[in-house]
Design an enzyme around this catalytic site. Structure first.
Site, PDB file in Angstrom:
ATOM      1  CG  ASP A  51      -2.112  65.185  69.600  1.00 58.24           C
ATOM      2  OD1 ASP A  51      -3.277  64.158  69.977  1.00 58.24           O
ATOM      3  OD2 ASP A  51      -0.937  65.051  71.158  1.00 58.24           O
ATOM      4  CB  SER A  52      -5.293  61.496  66.206  1.00 57.87           C
ATOM      5  OG  SER A  52      -6.481  62.514  66.456  1.00 57.87           O
ATOM      6  CG  ASP A  90      -5.904  65.895  72.191  1.00 57.41           C
ATOM      7  OD1 ASP A  90      -5.359  66.488  73.897  1.00 57.41           O
ATOM      8  OD2 ASP A  90      -5.794  65.237  71.724  1.00 57.41           O
ATOM      9  CE  LYS A 119      -7.878  63.910  74.477  1.00 58.89           C
ATOM     10  NZ  LYS A 119      -6.031  63.771  74.035  1.00 58.89           N
ATOM     11  CD  GLU A 189      -4.831  56.789  73.151  1.00 56.65           C
ATOM     12  OE1 GLU A 189      -5.042  57.281  73.488  1.00 56.65           O
ATOM     13  OE2 GLU A 189      -4.945  55.959  71.778  1.00 56.65           O
TER      14      GLU A 189
HETATM   15  O1  KIV Z   1      -5.503  62.636  69.651  1.00 54.88           O
HETATM   16  C1  KIV Z   1      -6.417  62.135  69.780  1.00 54.88           C
HETATM   17  O2  KIV Z   1      -7.559  61.197  69.076  1.00 54.88           O
HETATM   18  C2  KIV Z   1      -6.731  61.415  70.917  1.00 54.88           C
HETATM   19  C3  KIV Z   1      -7.746  60.530  71.110  1.00 54.88           C
HETATM   20  C4  KIV Z   1      -7.260  58.816  70.295  1.00 54.88           C
HETATM   21  C5  KIV Z   1      -8.436  59.774  72.510  1.00 54.88           C
HETATM   22  O3  KIV Z   1      -6.214  61.990  71.870  1.00 54.88           O
END
Ligand code: KIV
Length: 287
Positions: A51-52, A90, A119, A189
């Site tokens: 979700d980044s 995510d 995730k 993290e």
């Molecule tokens: O959203 C994302 O990219 C993440 C990573 C930082 C593990 O959760």
């Protein structure tokens, strides 16, 4: 096995075996078809549709604004590009925290979009129950502890977690509950290396670290960080392997210069009429 000949689909069993055999797991985020295809062809084990993307693709100031609709679009694009990597999607903010039913439904939609696992962040009793129900429904879950971006405001910003023995113990306690509930891996993290090592050694599921030092079972980084594309924020732990920001800016500048000078398009970049049709056009009365 070399990256070139690796065609077998990576599964949760591959990841568990990697931990057993002491072989590192590689994970990168990707959000689009081409990047996923290139990472897959390069031999990456797992791709995270993080979700980044809310920050690095959509330009939001945090991950909170990402929706299920957006996650489904990016997940299916990545899955079309990733042939052998294990794709984890995510679950966005509030897609799994409101009720177990909603969490199951939303996780199912990401699996239908092509993901091999979902995730989600956190490790309180509600989240542990959600993980357990997903596992029982046939949905593999990657847990996420340490710094959890969706908890940004309650954590008081981008802060390292697990900085004392008690704090490391607390993360391990939550991790063990998530493992027992059926989580297939754990992203850790921004925790000190010593704490991440201790947590990793006390779990049977693989840990995948981001800013968590050298002793986790695998490593994950955000693709826009390793490619040097996202420039709003550069975490200490993100190694830059490329400078796409400069490459993209220079490509755009060269294009602007070629268009304004008339150097683009060139003869080999143009379609022509046949001579016959061209002469008809030349003599056309509507001139
Ligand atoms: O959203 C994302 O990219 C993440 C990573 C930082 C593990 O959760």
């Amino acid at each position: 096995m070399s990256a070139e000949v690796k065609t077998k689909k990576i599964t949760i069993n591959t990841l568990l075996k990697r931990k057993k055999d002491g072989q590192k797991i590689t994970m990168l985020t990707a959000y689009d078809f081409s990047t996923a295809k290139y990472f897959d062809e390069a031999g990456i084990d797992t791709i995270l549709v993080g979700d980044s993307l809310g920050m690095v693709v959509l330009g939001y100031d945090s991950t909170h604004h990402v929706t299920m609709e957006e996650m489904k679009i990016f997940t299916s694009a990545v899955c079309r590009g990733a042939k052998s990597s294990f794709v984890v999607a995510d679950m966005p903010f509030l897609s799994y925290q409101v009720s177990v039913e909603e969490a199951l439904k939303n996780a199912g939609e990401l699996i239908k979009a092509g993901a091999s696992a979902v995730k989600l962040e956190g490790g309180d009793d509600f989240i542990v129950n959600v993980v357990s129900r997903m596992h029982d429904t046939g949905i593999p879950v990657v847990a996420h502890l340490g710094f959890t971006p969706q908890y940004l405001h309650v954590l008081g910003g981008y802060r390292i977690q697990g900085k004392s023995m008690e704090a490391a113990e607390f993360i391990l306690e939550q991790a063990k509950k998530l493992e027992k509930a059926g989580a297939c891996a754990l992203v850790l993290e921004m925790v000190p290396e010593e704490a991440a090592k201790y947590i990793t050694e006390n779990l049977t599921i693989p840990t995948i670290g981001i800013g968590a030092g050298r002793y986790t079972d695998g490593q994950v980084l955000v693709c826009d960080d390793i490619l040097g594309k996202y420039s709003e924020m550069t975490p200490k732990f993100a190694r830059k392997y490329s400078d796409l920001k400069t490459e993209i800016t220079n490509a755009a500048k060269s294009y602007i210069s070629d268009v304004t000078s008339g150097a683009f398009p060139a003869e080999n970049e143009i379609f022509h009429l046949s001579e016959e049709e061209a002469s008809k056009l030349e003599s056309c009365c509507c001139k």
